[in-house]
Design a protein around this motif. Structure first.
Motif, short mmCIF file in Angstrom:
data_model
loop_
_atom_site.label_atom_id
_atom_site.label_comp_id
_atom_site.label_asym_id
_atom_site.label_seq_id
_atom_site.Cartn_x
_atom_site.Cartn_y
_atom_site.Cartn_z
N LYS A 1 0.82 -1.21 0.00
CA LYS A 1 0.00 0.00 0.00
C LYS A 1 0.86 1.26 0.00
CE LYS A 1 -3.71 -0.15 2.51
NZ LYS A 1 -4.66 -0.14 3.66
N MET A 2 1.98 1.21 0.72
CA MET A 2 2.88 2.37 0.81
C MET A 2 3.84 2.47 -0.37
SD MET A 2 2.18 4.10 3.57
CE MET A 2 1.58 3.98 5.25
N GLU A 3 3.78 1.46 -1.26
CA GLU A 3 4.61 1.44 -2.47
C GLU A 3 6.10 1.53 -2.15
OE1 GLU A 3 3.12 4.56 -4.98
OE2 GLU A 3 1.18 3.58 -5.27
N LEU A 4 6.53 0.67 -1.22
CA LEU A 4 7.94 0.62 -0.84
C LEU A 4 8.60 -0.63 -1.41
CD1 LEU A 4 7.75 1.70 2.91
CD2 LEU A 4 8.86 2.97 1.09
N ASP A 5 9.82 -0.49 -1.89
CA ASP A 5 10.62 -1.61 -2.40
C ASP A 5 11.35 -2.24 -1.21
OD1 ASP A 5 12.38 -3.37 -3.53
OD2 ASP A 5 13.32 -1.91 -4.88
N GLU A 6 11.03 -3.48 -0.88
CA GLU A 6 11.61 -4.10 0.31
C GLU A 6 13.11 -4.32 0.21
OE1 GLU A 6 10.84 -8.84 -0.65
OE2 GLU A 6 9.60 -7.84 0.86
N ASN A 7 13.65 -4.27 -1.00
CA ASN A 7 15.09 -4.49 -1.18
C ASN A 7 15.90 -3.20 -1.19
OD1 ASN A 7 14.90 -7.38 -1.47
ND2 ASN A 7 13.98 -6.99 -3.48
N GLN A 8 15.24 -2.07 -1.09
CA GLN A 8 15.95 -0.79 -1.13
C GLN A 8 16.55 -0.47 0.24
OE1 GLN A 8 13.63 2.41 -2.72
NE2 GLN A 8 15.42 3.62 -3.25
N LYS A 9 17.75 0.12 0.23
CA LYS A 9 18.39 0.53 1.47
C LYS A 9 17.65 1.73 2.06
CE LYS A 9 22.24 -2.09 1.57
NZ LYS A 9 22.62 -2.96 2.71
N VAL A 10 17.54 1.74 3.37
CA VAL A 10 16.84 2.84 4.04
C VAL A 10 17.52 4.18 3.75
CG1 VAL A 10 16.30 3.82 6.32
CG2 VAL A 10 15.87 1.40 5.86
N ARG A 11 18.85 4.19 3.68
CA ARG A 11 19.55 5.45 3.44
C ARG A 11 19.26 6.05 2.06
NH1 ARG A 11 24.31 2.16 3.97
NH2 ARG A 11 24.92 1.24 1.98
N ASN A 12 18.76 5.22 1.16
CA ASN A 12 18.44 5.71 -0.19
C ASN A 12 16.98 6.13 -0.34
OD1 ASN A 12 21.08 5.18 -1.06
ND2 ASN A 12 20.58 3.06 -1.58
N LEU A 13 16.20 5.99 0.73
CA LEU A 13 14.79 6.39 0.68
C LEU A 13 14.67 7.90 0.88
CD1 LEU A 13 13.15 3.66 2.96
CD2 LEU A 13 13.18 3.70 0.46
N SER A 14 13.68 8.49 0.23
CA SER A 14 13.38 9.90 0.47
C SER A 14 12.79 10.05 1.87
CB SER A 14 12.37 10.42 -0.56
OG SER A 14 11.12 9.79 -0.37
N LYS A 15 12.69 11.28 2.33
CA LYS A 15 12.13 11.52 3.67
C LYS A 15 10.69 11.01 3.74
CE LYS A 15 11.83 14.96 7.33
NZ LYS A 15 12.13 16.35 7.75
N GLY A 16 9.94 11.21 2.67
CA GLY A 16 8.56 10.73 2.63
C GLY A 16 8.47 9.22 2.69
N MET A 17 9.37 8.54 1.97
CA MET A 17 9.38 7.08 1.98
C MET A 17 9.80 6.53 3.34
SD MET A 17 8.36 5.79 -0.89
CE MET A 17 8.16 6.13 -2.64
N ARG A 18 10.74 7.19 3.99
CA ARG A 18 11.15 6.78 5.34
C ARG A 18 10.00 6.95 6.32
NH1 ARG A 18 17.34 7.25 5.59
NH2 ARG A 18 17.24 7.51 7.84
N ALA A 19 9.23 8.03 6.14
CA ALA A 19 8.06 8.26 7.01
C ALA A 19 7.04 7.15 6.83
CB ALA A 19 7.44 9.62 6.70
N ARG A 20 6.87 6.69 5.59
CA ARG A 20 5.95 5.58 5.33
C ARG A 20 6.42 4.31 6.02
NH1 ARG A 20 4.67 6.10 -1.21
NH2 ARG A 20 4.59 8.38 -1.30
N LEU A 21 7.73 4.06 5.95
CA LEU A 21 8.30 2.87 6.58
C LEU A 21 8.14 2.92 8.10
CD1 LEU A 21 9.87 0.22 6.43
CD2 LEU A 21 12.00 1.56 6.29
N LYS A 22 8.37 4.08 8.70
CA LYS A 22 8.19 4.25 10.14
C LYS A 22 6.75 3.94 10.54
CE LYS A 22 9.80 8.04 11.99
NZ LYS A 22 10.10 9.49 12.09
N LEU A 23 5.80 4.36 9.71
CA LEU A 23 4.39 4.13 10.04
C LEU A 23 4.05 2.64 9.97
CD1 LEU A 23 1.80 5.78 10.74
CD2 LEU A 23 1.12 5.38 8.40
N ILE A 24 4.61 1.94 8.97
CA ILE A 24 4.38 0.48 8.88
C ILE A 24 4.85 -0.20 10.16
CG2 ILE A 24 5.06 -1.64 7.69
CD1 ILE A 24 5.29 0.02 5.12
N ALA A 25 6.00 0.25 10.67
CA ALA A 25 6.57 -0.35 11.89
C ALA A 25 5.63 -0.19 13.09
CB ALA A 25 7.91 0.29 12.20
N VAL A 26 4.76 0.80 13.05
CA VAL A 26 3.81 1.02 14.14
C VAL A 26 2.49 0.31 13.87
CG1 VAL A 26 2.42 2.77 15.31
CG2 VAL A 26 4.82 3.23 14.83
#
Length: 229
Positions: free
Chosen positions: A113-138
């Motif tokens: 749903k968040m359209e994240l690539d599970e194989n991408q490094k976190v350091r290469n994610l945009s701020k918006g994509m990192r925010a999406r990942l943080k929300l998934i973790a919650v």
């Protein structure tokens, strides 16, 4: 779900929270609004059991926040706490290891749903994509209380929209309560059942969104301007 009585929090040079009395019902999404320095983050950290009040009492689900009932609270801090060298998949696997309530199927669905690539490094994610990942973790955890500290801070409109839609769609109204602090009032307004306005560590307004709109005859964003303008 939450009961605060005469809560004060003092730091060395700051009185961050000043005598807050508050009751938050189970099954609601509550907006915590206020300018920087109003006490929002301090209040959320106390609810999460990360810091303790200087005086007063806090009950979350009938218990005092401590090491034991932290497992019933999912907390998303404003700071970026992810490890840049991990991939998205490794990050979620790492976080899952800390919680017995982790829902693998829900994490996988949110990843799509968040359209994240599970194989991408976190350091290469945009701020918006990192925010999406943080929300998934919650949201992948099955807990009665979710605390979100500025989940939209500094991110693009597309990410804000996806995060808001996910919060609404994943909210388990019969079993869950969400408290969310934000400056993005306009976009967030549709999901709030109740709203708290904080100023200088005190509650200036606490009411349902419906009552506030009826009383003031305008949106929450316009009420914000009246309160803090």
């Amino acid at each position: 779900m939450i009961e605060l009585r005469a809560i004060h929090k003092k730091y060395l040079f700051k009185h961050a929270v000043r005598g807050i009395d508050l009751q938050i019902k189970k099954g609601t999404i509550v907006g915590l609004l206020g300018p920087n320095g109003s006490g929002k983050s301090t209040l959320l950290k106390m609810l999460a059991g990360l810091i303790h009040p200087t005086s007063g009492s806090i009950l979350v689900g009938g218990s005092k926040p401590d090491v034991h009932n932290k497992k019933h609270v999912a907390y998303l801090p404003e700071i970026d706490h992810l490890y840049g060298w991990m991939t998205v998949k490794e990050t979620l696997r790492f976080i899952a290891g800390f919680y017995t309530d982790w829902q693998e199927d829900k994490a996988a669905a949110l990843l799509l749903k968040m359209e994240l690539d599970e194989n991408q490094k976190v350091r290469n994610l945009s701020k918006g994509m990192r925010a999406r990942l943080k929300l998934i973790a919650v949201l992948a955890r099955k807990v009665p209380l979710v605390l979100l500290d500025e989940p939209f801070s500094g991110i693009d409109p597309s990410s804000r929209a996806k995060i808001i839609r996910s919060i609404i769609s994943e909210f388990q109204s019969e079993d869950q309560t969400i408290v969310l602090s934000t400056h993005s009032v306009n976009e967030s307004e549709p999901m709030f059942d109740d709203v708290i306005f904080l100023q200088n560590g005190q509650i200036t307004i606490f009411d349902s969104t419906e009552n506030l709109r009826a009383t003031y005859g305008c949106s929450l964003e316009n009420i914000w301007e009246k309160v803090y303008g």
